[in-house]
Design a protein around this motif. Structure first.
Motif, PDB file in Angstrom:
ATOM      1  N   TYR A 207      12.763 -25.813 -49.226  1.00  0.00           N
ATOM      2  CA  TYR A 207      13.072 -26.651 -47.958  1.00  0.00           C
ATOM      3  C   TYR A 207      15.165 -27.492 -47.883  1.00  0.00           C
ATOM      4  O   TYR A 207      14.981 -27.525 -49.193  1.00  0.00           O
ATOM      5  CB  TYR A 207      12.069 -27.638 -46.972  1.00  0.00           C
ATOM      6  N   ASP A 208      15.638 -27.673 -47.233  1.00  0.00           N
ATOM      7  CA  ASP A 208      16.914 -27.890 -46.713  1.00  0.00           C
ATOM      8  C   ASP A 208      16.706 -29.041 -46.467  1.00  0.00           C
ATOM      9  O   ASP A 208      17.550 -30.430 -47.034  1.00  0.00           O
ATOM     10  CB  ASP A 208      18.191 -27.371 -46.220  1.00  0.00           C
ATOM     11  N   VAL A 209      16.015 -29.514 -45.448  1.00  0.00           N
ATOM     12  CA  VAL A 209      16.186 -30.330 -44.604  1.00  0.00           C
ATOM     13  C   VAL A 209      15.102 -31.090 -44.636  1.00  0.00           C
ATOM     14  O   VAL A 209      14.154 -30.403 -44.569  1.00  0.00           O
ATOM     15  CB  VAL A 209      16.906 -29.917 -43.262  1.00  0.00           C
ATOM     16  N   SER A 265      14.498 -37.799 -36.622  1.00  0.00           N
ATOM     17  CA  SER A 265      14.822 -36.982 -36.052  1.00  0.00           C
ATOM     18  C   SER A 265      15.195 -35.985 -37.256  1.00  0.00           C
ATOM     19  O   SER A 265      16.042 -36.021 -38.250  1.00  0.00           O
ATOM     20  CB  SER A 265      16.117 -37.266 -34.746  1.00  0.00           C
ATOM     21  N   ALA A 266      15.636 -34.631 -37.191  1.00  0.00           N
ATOM     22  CA  ALA A 266      16.183 -33.743 -37.695  1.00  0.00           C
ATOM     23  C   ALA A 266      17.169 -32.856 -37.277  1.00  0.00           C
ATOM     24  O   ALA A 266      17.610 -32.687 -36.087  1.00  0.00           O
ATOM     25  CB  ALA A 266      15.766 -33.135 -38.402  1.00  0.00           C
ATOM     26  N   THR A 267      18.406 -32.457 -38.052  1.00  0.00           N
ATOM     27  CA  THR A 267      19.902 -32.170 -37.261  1.00  0.00           C
ATOM     28  C   THR A 267      19.237 -30.475 -39.000  1.00  0.00           C
ATOM     29  O   THR A 267      19.475 -30.362 -40.188  1.00  0.00           O
ATOM     30  CB  THR A 267      21.230 -32.116 -37.449  1.00  0.00           C
ATOM     31  N   VAL A 268      19.828 -29.503 -38.771  1.00  0.00           N
ATOM     32  CA  VAL A 268      19.346 -27.836 -39.182  1.00  0.00           C
ATOM     33  C   VAL A 268      19.752 -26.567 -38.738  1.00  0.00           C
ATOM     34  O   VAL A 268      20.476 -26.753 -37.468  1.00  0.00           O
ATOM     35  CB  VAL A 268      17.865 -27.766 -39.733  1.00  0.00           C
ATOM     36  N   GLN A 269      20.923 -26.840 -39.901  1.00  0.00           N
ATOM     37  CA  GLN A 269      21.442 -25.199 -38.830  1.00  0.00           C
ATOM     38  C   GLN A 269      20.765 -23.697 -38.948  1.00  0.00           C
ATOM     39  O   GLN A 269      19.829 -23.932 -40.080  1.00  0.00           O
ATOM     40  CB  GLN A 269      22.724 -25.025 -40.025  1.00  0.00           C
ATOM     41  N   ARG A 270      21.259 -22.703 -38.730  1.00  0.00           N
ATOM     42  CA  ARG A 270      20.757 -21.599 -38.739  1.00  0.00           C
ATOM     43  C   ARG A 270      20.370 -21.432 -39.752  1.00  0.00           C
ATOM     44  O   ARG A 270      21.760 -21.209 -40.539  1.00  0.00           O
ATOM     45  CB  ARG A 270      20.906 -20.672 -37.431  1.00  0.00           C
ATOM     46  N   GLY A 271      19.151 -20.598 -39.815  1.00  0.00           N
ATOM     47  CA  GLY A 271      19.068 -19.654 -41.959  1.00  0.00           C
ATOM     48  C   GLY A 271      18.756 -20.974 -42.487  1.00  0.00           C
ATOM     49  O   GLY A 271      17.790 -20.855 -43.801  1.00  0.00           O
ATOM     50  N   GLN A 272      18.815 -22.914 -42.661  1.00  0.00           N
ATOM     51  CA  GLN A 272      18.179 -24.000 -43.060  1.00  0.00           C
ATOM     52  C   GLN A 272      16.366 -23.684 -42.599  1.00  0.00           C
ATOM     53  O   GLN A 272      16.064 -23.310 -41.744  1.00  0.00           O
ATOM     54  CB  GLN A 272      19.015 -24.817 -42.430  1.00  0.00           C
ATOM     55  N   LYS A 273      15.969 -24.073 -43.634  1.00  0.00           N
ATOM     56  CA  LYS A 273      14.804 -24.765 -43.956  1.00  0.00           C
ATOM     57  C   LYS A 273      14.470 -26.460 -43.589  1.00  0.00           C
ATOM     58  O   LYS A 273      14.824 -27.523 -44.611  1.00  0.00           O
ATOM     59  CB  LYS A 273      13.515 -23.938 -44.712  1.00  0.00           C
ATOM     60  N   LEU A 274      14.110 -26.818 -42.589  1.00  0.00           N
ATOM     61  CA  LEU A 274      13.280 -28.115 -41.932  1.00  0.00           C
ATOM     62  C   LEU A 274      11.533 -28.145 -42.761  1.00  0.00           C
ATOM     63  O   LEU A 274      10.558 -27.492 -42.380  1.00  0.00           O
ATOM     64  CB  LEU A 274      13.187 -28.320 -41.150  1.00  0.00           C
ATOM     65  N   LEU A 275      11.496 -29.370 -43.391  1.00  0.00           N
ATOM     66  CA  LEU A 275      10.418 -29.319 -43.725  1.00  0.00           C
ATOM     67  C   LEU A 275       9.585 -30.703 -42.751  1.00  0.00           C
ATOM     68  O   LEU A 275      10.117 -31.398 -42.682  1.00  0.00           O
ATOM     69  CB  LEU A 275       9.668 -29.644 -44.724  1.00  0.00           C
ATOM     70  N   ALA A 276       9.010 -30.903 -41.759  1.00  0.00           N
ATOM     71  CA  ALA A 276       7.928 -31.621 -41.705  1.00  0.00           C
ATOM     72  C   ALA A 276       7.346 -31.856 -41.695  1.00  0.00           C
ATOM     73  O   ALA A 276       5.906 -31.441 -41.797  1.00  0.00           O
ATOM     74  CB  ALA A 276       8.359 -31.084 -39.639  1.00  0.00           C
ATOM     75  N   GLU A 330      16.907 -20.284 -33.176  1.00  0.00           N
ATOM     76  CA  GLU A 330      18.510 -20.447 -31.531  1.00  0.00           C
ATOM     77  C   GLU A 330      18.504 -21.636 -31.890  1.00  0.00           C
ATOM     78  O   GLU A 330      17.448 -22.978 -32.311  1.00  0.00           O
ATOM     79  CB  GLU A 330      17.334 -19.956 -30.621  1.00  0.00           C
ATOM     80  N   ARG A 331      20.307 -21.575 -31.812  1.00  0.00           N
ATOM     81  CA  ARG A 331      20.877 -23.349 -31.788  1.00  0.00           C
ATOM     82  C   ARG A 331      19.894 -23.998 -30.290  1.00  0.00           C
ATOM     83  O   ARG A 331      19.649 -23.525 -29.392  1.00  0.00           O
ATOM     84  CB  ARG A 331      22.415 -22.930 -30.900  1.00  0.00           C
ATOM     85  N   THR A 352       5.003 -39.948 -28.347  1.00  0.00           N
ATOM     86  CA  THR A 352       6.129 -40.575 -28.553  1.00  0.00           C
ATOM     87  C   THR A 352       6.657 -38.832 -28.702  1.00  0.00           C
ATOM     88  O   THR A 352       6.612 -37.807 -29.070  1.00  0.00           O
ATOM     89  CB  THR A 352       6.164 -40.799 -30.101  1.00  0.00           C
ATOM     90  N   ARG A 353       8.577 -39.298 -29.003  1.00  0.00           N
ATOM     91  CA  ARG A 353       9.357 -38.626 -28.968  1.00  0.00           C
ATOM     92  C   ARG A 353       9.992 -38.348 -29.571  1.00  0.00           C
ATOM     93  O   ARG A 353      11.065 -39.800 -30.510  1.00  0.00           O
ATOM     94  CB  ARG A 353       9.855 -38.600 -27.658  1.00  0.00           C
ATOM     95  N   THR A 354      10.969 -37.354 -30.825  1.00  0.00           N
ATOM     96  CA  THR A 354      12.131 -36.989 -31.150  1.00  0.00           C
ATOM     97  C   THR A 354      12.402 -35.514 -31.356  1.00  0.00           C
ATOM     98  O   THR A 354      11.849 -34.484 -30.341  1.00  0.00           O
ATOM     99  CB  THR A 354      11.321 -37.349 -33.208  1.00  0.00           C
ATOM    100  N   SER A 355      13.677 -35.431 -31.956  1.00  0.00           N
ATOM    101  CA  SER A 355      13.711 -34.116 -31.998  1.00  0.00           C
ATOM    102  C   SER A 355      14.383 -33.465 -32.922  1.00  0.00           C
ATOM    103  O   SER A 355      14.883 -33.960 -34.079  1.00  0.00           O
ATOM    104  CB  SER A 355      15.533 -33.929 -30.826  1.00  0.00           C
ATOM    105  N   ILE A 356      14.613 -31.595 -33.104  1.00  0.00           N
ATOM    106  CA  ILE A 356      15.012 -31.094 -33.921  1.00  0.00           C
ATOM    107  C   ILE A 356      15.915 -30.220 -33.026  1.00  0.00           C
ATOM    108  O   ILE A 356      16.123 -30.472 -31.745  1.00  0.00           O
ATOM    109  CB  ILE A 356      13.965 -29.852 -34.825  1.00  0.00           C
ATOM    110  N   THR A 357      17.555 -30.741 -33.625  1.00  0.00           N
ATOM    111  CA  THR A 357      18.579 -29.885 -33.308  1.00  0.00           C
ATOM    112  C   THR A 357      19.118 -28.806 -34.179  1.00  0.00           C
ATOM    113  O   THR A 357      19.430 -29.204 -35.503  1.00  0.00           O
ATOM    114  CB  THR A 357      19.508 -30.880 -33.662  1.00  0.00           C
ATOM    115  N   VAL A 358      19.474 -27.270 -33.665  1.00  0.00           N
ATOM    116  CA  VAL A 358      19.459 -26.966 -34.849  1.00  0.00           C
ATOM    117  C   VAL A 358      21.103 -26.283 -34.263  1.00  0.00           C
ATOM    118  O   VAL A 358      21.651 -26.402 -32.747  1.00  0.00           O
ATOM    119  CB  VAL A 358      18.660 -25.754 -34.418  1.00  0.00           C
ATOM    120  N   THR A 359      22.288 -26.473 -35.194  1.00  0.00           N
ATOM    121  CA  THR A 359      23.874 -25.813 -35.638  1.00  0.00           C
ATOM    122  C   THR A 359      23.562 -25.216 -35.386  1.00  0.00           C
ATOM    123  O   THR A 359      22.549 -23.865 -35.797  1.00  0.00           O
ATOM    124  CB  THR A 359      23.720 -27.341 -35.456  1.00  0.00           C
TER     125      THR A 359
END
Ligand SMILES: [Cu+2]
Ligand SMILES: [Cu+2]
Lengths: 359, 337
Positions: A207-209, A265-276, A330-331, A352-359
């Motif tokens: 994973y990247d993030v 929260s996390a910001t991840v680029q398309r093509g990257q892998k996020l581990l939650a 998808e962004r 509870t709320r948080t977010s993932i932002t995909v750039t």
């Protein structure tokens, strides 16, 4: 329950060696919670750890019973927790005595699979606590369960363990657990594989993030109770958890406070892998939804799944952990919502709320 | 059995009466497979009375009991095998109507107060079941009219179903939650109209007693000492847990020492066996099967093969009694011997 008893246990087996003093049921009274109040069915001790050897990683934990947590509505709730300065203090001072340094959640532990780990817990004379590394399965002398071994009191005890499985865990106090864990005495515990952070487990995904979703509920009516509340009998309301605040990784999650707050929260680029790394840290069941994203569960409770499972939401019971990999294409901004669900009625008590932002 | 008539003219039972009625020399669910199907007969007496809770409060219960003058909650553990014919006689000693039901297997229909009814049915599907009174649901079941029922695969002593992961020994864990206000309303033949607020939590009918407490280590009182509940094994003694929830609370079943192999969920065989330290147990008759493998605790340094660990519900409200009394709830101990 007419008697007040204090058990002591100094060996690896449970004993019933008790000193009995006269007294009634007063466990719910008072607010200080010092030992003078007379805790019942606690097992004070801090003996030498059997088989103690040199550690690769050491955590020195103290106790902090005064951790203010400010909520979005401006109210401040008192939390309890571990501080990371326990080893620097004597039994009376600083961390051990409860004079500060603690955070909510408690400091994270992170080590590699196969490391020999020492968790040194320093507790003052005012109360008792333990550390149970949830999901870690050590000798019972290092498991932190009072009635089987001892509740650490007036000294330092070393829990020695060596994690065999990479994954997501948490640690928490196991003294009067119903109250102490609800009061916030827990922290994230991550075991990395030999490859190190960036790989979930050997042979598993990279994973990247990384994001940490530790979702919990708070019943503020419990937060004025003493550490030994209810142990000698009396109705202190610990059968009813009616939460009025909902937190994610130590932050009020009901509004926008955790929406843009890495590593929740996390910001991840398309093509990257996020581990939650999702931990159901409350007592009521939860349901977490990924806002339209599909994730893959690769592991749960510190063990790889035989086959990863694709999900858009997960239902979880208290203390379950799920490791989810997202590879968004998808962004956009995706809302991660966790409902806390009443254990009887199924009603949603809060979210509870948080977010993932995909750039 | 310790019993006496109290001033309410109901039978009053110390919890000491409960386990001893069921136990032989071992609490383990013992099973010897047979090549041939058999007819299994069992008589249950529907009785009522009071059981004293850890805080001294007497709470009204009903049970599927072994005799008129007893009260057993939960009812006796039953184990049969596929193909068997089961003949159950229900003697309803009460004035209220009751029933005996196993979902998907049998339903006695209404058994009137004072009536005796015999039902006969064949069991064809291996698995873990709850028998219970389905009338006036969920109230009659909540007062204690429930028990564990296991169907073994034909001729097998070590599988949950044909071809399942294997085990060496097996236990039932029935978790229950008790709201005394509801029980009292039901006793008075009213429908409970208060918000459900459970105050007692049991495993196989008993709450735990921490060491030093009155009744601690007494297998008839203390769920941590009850041989039906406490796991005893050596390394390698893979242990099947047949977990049932006649209560209303959703629970998280958590073991220390080892993860559990999670094999079935609410009667369905899971696609994959997951290794879990907490398993979601649904309320209102949720169930699962899991194997506690009794492997050497993996994270010990130095390694160990013996030790004592707890099993407790992580829904920690269930670890209390009467609003406090931590460790007087639904938990037991696991002994690596
Ligand atoms: Cu504590
Ligand atoms: Cu835990």
């Amino acid at each position: 329950m007419g008697m007040r008893r204090r058990s002591s246990s100094t060996d690896t087996t449970t004993t019933d060696t008790t000193t009995t003093t006269s007294g009634g049921m007063d466990g719910g009274g008072g607010g200080g919670g010092g030992m003078g109040g007379g805790a019942c069915y606690v097992y004070p001790g801090a003996p030498a750890t059997p088989g103690l050897t040199n550690a690769d990683v050491t955590y020195d934990l103290g106790i902090d019973m005064q951790i203010p947590l400010t909520m979005d509505d401006g109210n401040t709730i008192n939390m309890w927790g571990f501080s990371d300065n326990g080893g620097n203090m004597d039994g009376m001072g600083g961390g051990g005595g409860g004079m500060g340094g603690g955070t909510f959640p408690s400091p994270a532990m992170r080590m590699r699979q196969g490391d020999i780990v020492h968790t040194n817990l320093n507790v003052g004379m005012m109360w008792m606590h333990t550390v149970h590394h949830h999901g870690i399965e050590p000798a019972h002398t290092s498991d932190g369960v009072g009635h089987i071994t001892w509740d650490v009191a007036n000294g330092t005890y070393t829990y020695q363990w060596r994690p065999a499985h990479a994954g997501t865990y948490f640690y928490h106090c196991h003294t009067n657990t119903v109250l102490h864990a609800e009061m916030g005495m827990y922290g994230v515990l991550i075991v990395d594989p030999p490859e190190g952070a960036g790989t979930l487990f050997s042979g598993g995904p990279t994973y990247d993030v990384e994001a940490f979703w530790v979702v919990d509920e708070i019943d503020s009516s419990w937060h004025n109770l003493p550490w030994d509340a209810g142990t000698c009998g009396g109705d202190v309301g610990l059968n009813e958890l009616n939460p009025d605040y909902f937190v994610i990784t130590g932050v009020d999650g009901s509004g926008n406070s955790a929406m843009n707050l890495p590593p929740i929260s996390a910001t991840v680029q398309r093509g990257q892998k996020l581990l939650a790394r999702y931990i159901c840290a409350g007592y009521h069941p939860q349901k977490i939804r990924f806002g339209g994203l599909t994730g893959k569960i690769y592991a749960s409770d510190g063990r790889p799944l035989p086959k990863p499972v694709s999900v858009t939401e997960i239902r979880a019971a208290s203390a379950e952990r799920y490791d989810i990999i997202f590879e968004p294409t998808e962004r956009g901004t995706y809302l991660i919502e966790t409902d806390i669900i009443h254990w009887v009625t199924g009603d949603v008590l809060g979210t509870t709320r948080t977010s993932i932002t995909v750039t | 059995m310790d019993k006496r008539i109290d001033r309410r003219t109901f039978l009053k039972f110390s919890s000491a009466g409960i386990a001893s009625a069921l136990l032989g020399s071992t609490g383990l669910l013992s099973w010897t497979p047979r090549a041939e199907a058999a007819t299994i007969t069992q008589t249950f007496y529907i009785t009522e009375g009071f059981i004293t809770q850890p805080d001294g409060i007497d709470v009204y219960f009903r049970g599927f009991s072994p005799s008129t003058n007893s009260l057993t909650v939960p009812g006796a553990q039953m184990i049969v095998q596929e193909g068997d014919t089961v003949r159950i006689t229900i003697v309803n000693t009460l004035g209220t109507s009751h029933s005996f039901k196993i979902d998907g297997v049998v339903d006695s229909g209404r058994i009137y107060g004072g009536q005796t009814k015999t039902i006969e049915f064949q069991v064809n599907n291996a698995g873990t079941y709850l028998y219970y009174d389905a009338r006036n649901a969920p109230y009659n079941r909540l007062t204690g009219l429930h028990g564990g029922f296991a169907v073994m695969p034909r001729g097998s002593s070590d599988e949950i179903y044909d071809g399942s992961p294997r085990f060496v020994q097996q236990y039932f864990w029935l978790f229950h939650d008790i709201d005394p206000v509801w029980h009292n309303a039901i006793r008075n033949r009213n429908t409970p109209n208060t918000r459900y607020s459970p105050r007692y939590f049991t495993l196989n009918g008993l709450s735990a007693r921490p060491p030093g407490a009155p009744g601690a280590h007494d297998p008839n009182v203390d769920a941590m000492a009850d041989p039906r509940s406490a796991l005893h094994g050596h390394v390698g003694d893979r242990t099947l847990l047949r977990v049932l929830n006649p209560g209303l609370c959703q629970q998280s079943v958590h073991t220390h020492g080892n993860h559990m192999e999670w094999i079935t969920d609410n009667g369905q065989v899971r696609d994959e066996v997951w290794s879990k330290d907490c398993i979601y147990l649904e309320g209102n008759m949720g169930k699962f099967d899991a194997i506690y493998p009794f492997e050497s605790p993996p994270d010990a340094e130095p390694p160990v093969n013996t030790g004592t660990y707890p099993m407790h519900l992580h829904t920690e409200m269930s670890q209390t009694a009467g609003g406090g009394m931590y460790m007087f709830g639904a938990l037991t101990d696991i002994y690596f011997e």
